[in-house]
Design a protein around this motif. Sequence first.
Motif, PDB file in Angstrom:
ATOM      1  N   ALA A  62       0.832  -1.205   0.000  1.00  0.00           N
ATOM      2  CA  ALA A  62       0.000   0.000   0.000  1.00  0.00           C
ATOM      3  C   ALA A  62       0.868   1.257   0.000  1.00  0.00           C
ATOM      4  O   ALA A  62       0.587   2.212  -0.732  1.00  0.00           O
ATOM      5  N   ASP A  63       1.915   1.262   0.814  1.00  0.00           N
ATOM      6  CA  ASP A  63       2.820   2.416   0.863  1.00  0.00           C
ATOM      7  C   ASP A  63       3.466   2.672  -0.498  1.00  0.00           C
ATOM      8  O   ASP A  63       3.773   3.813  -0.837  1.00  0.00           O
ATOM      9  N   ALA A  64       3.664   1.601  -1.267  1.00  0.00           N
ATOM     10  CA  ALA A  64       4.270   1.728  -2.595  1.00  0.00           C
ATOM     11  C   ALA A  64       3.241   2.077  -3.668  1.00  0.00           C
ATOM     12  O   ALA A  64       3.601   2.261  -4.835  1.00  0.00           O
ATOM     13  N   GLY A  65       1.964   2.146  -3.301  1.00  0.00           N
ATOM     14  CA  GLY A  65       0.920   2.480  -4.261  1.00  0.00           C
ATOM     15  C   GLY A  65       0.517   1.342  -5.170  1.00  0.00           C
ATOM     16  O   GLY A  65      -0.106   1.557  -6.210  1.00  0.00           O
ATOM     17  N   MET A  66       0.852   0.120  -4.788  1.00  0.00           N
ATOM     18  CA  MET A  66       0.511  -1.037  -5.605  1.00  0.00           C
ATOM     19  C   MET A  66      -0.874  -1.590  -5.273  1.00  0.00           C
ATOM     20  O   MET A  66      -1.542  -2.149  -6.138  1.00  0.00           O
ATOM     21  N   VAL A  67      -1.278  -1.462  -4.015  1.00  0.00           N
ATOM     22  CA  VAL A  67      -2.619  -1.872  -3.600  1.00  0.00           C
ATOM     23  C   VAL A  67      -3.272  -0.709  -2.854  1.00  0.00           C
ATOM     24  O   VAL A  67      -2.593   0.176  -2.341  1.00  0.00           O
ATOM     25  N   ALA A  68      -4.601  -0.736  -2.812  1.00  0.00           N
ATOM     26  CA  ALA A  68      -5.359   0.261  -2.059  1.00  0.00           C
ATOM     27  C   ALA A  68      -6.162  -0.472  -0.989  1.00  0.00           C
ATOM     28  O   ALA A  68      -6.542  -1.634  -1.155  1.00  0.00           O
ATOM     29  N   ARG A  69      -6.408   0.238   0.100  1.00  0.00           N
ATOM     30  CA  ARG A  69      -7.117  -0.306   1.258  1.00  0.00           C
ATOM     31  C   ARG A  69      -8.457   0.396   1.403  1.00  0.00           C
ATOM     32  O   ARG A  69      -8.559   1.608   1.244  1.00  0.00           O
ATOM     33  N   ARG A  70      -9.480  -0.401   1.713  1.00  0.00           N
ATOM     34  CA  ARG A  70     -10.815   0.129   1.970  1.00  0.00           C
ATOM     35  C   ARG A  70     -11.322  -0.510   3.248  1.00  0.00           C
ATOM     36  O   ARG A  70     -11.258  -1.731   3.407  1.00  0.00           O
ATOM     37  N   SER A  71     -11.802   0.311   4.177  1.00  0.00           N
ATOM     38  CA  SER A  71     -12.337  -0.206   5.434  1.00  0.00           C
ATOM     39  C   SER A  71     -13.840  -0.390   5.321  1.00  0.00           C
ATOM     40  O   SER A  71     -14.541   0.439   4.729  1.00  0.00           O
ATOM     41  N   GLU A  72     -14.296  -1.485   5.887  1.00  0.00           N
ATOM     42  CA  GLU A  72     -15.732  -1.757   5.973  1.00  0.00           C
ATOM     43  C   GLU A  72     -15.970  -2.389   7.338  1.00  0.00           C
ATOM     44  O   GLU A  72     -15.618  -3.551   7.554  1.00  0.00           O
ATOM     45  N   GLY A  73     -16.530  -1.631   8.245  1.00  0.00           N
ATOM     46  CA  GLY A  73     -16.678  -2.105   9.615  1.00  0.00           C
ATOM     47  C   GLY A  73     -15.305  -2.323  10.217  1.00  0.00           C
ATOM     48  O   GLY A  73     -14.462  -1.434  10.193  1.00  0.00           O
ATOM     49  N   THR A  74     -15.080  -3.529  10.726  1.00  0.00           N
ATOM     50  CA  THR A  74     -13.780  -3.846  11.318  1.00  0.00           C
ATOM     51  C   THR A  74     -12.828  -4.500  10.323  1.00  0.00           C
ATOM     52  O   THR A  74     -11.688  -4.799  10.663  1.00  0.00           O
ATOM     53  N   ALA A  75     -13.296  -4.738   9.093  1.00  0.00           N
ATOM     54  CA  ALA A  75     -12.475  -5.414   8.089  1.00  0.00           C
ATOM     55  C   ALA A  75     -11.803  -4.411   7.162  1.00  0.00           C
ATOM     56  O   ALA A  75     -12.356  -3.348   6.870  1.00  0.00           O
ATOM     57  N   ALA A  76     -10.599  -4.748   6.718  1.00  0.00           N
ATOM     58  CA  ALA A  76      -9.872  -3.960   5.729  1.00  0.00           C
ATOM     59  C   ALA A  76      -9.801  -4.777   4.445  1.00  0.00           C
ATOM     60  O   ALA A  76      -9.365  -5.938   4.456  1.00  0.00           O
TER      61      ALA A  76
END
Length: 110
Positions: A62-76
């Motif tokens: 994620a820091d390298a911009g290769m993946v993105a994170r999305r939060s939904e409730g307690t799950a990422a």
Amino acid sequence: MAEMVPAHLLEPVAERFRILGDATRLAILRTLMAEGELNVSQLVERLGMSQANISKHLKTLADAGMVARRSEGTAAYYRVVDPTLATLCDLVCGRLREQAEAEARAFAAN
């Protein structure tokens, strides 16, 4: 012929290859590319690795911009967002396949 990488970009290019030079990160990327967006628990289940290990590698990606994170409730949830990764994987894997086939032909000829 491919254009040479300017000298000022050599460090960032080396860093990108360093990030991609880890088998666990490649396994995560392969899984996300094949299955689409997954949460950490799903990645743990599919890869048979610890949650802490998967999370550490996802942060790097994620820091390298290769993946993105999305939060939904307690799950990422994570997904691949770098469109160059599929092309790069195709190039590298294609070349490795060619080498393996050439070695198999050479072995069969002996």
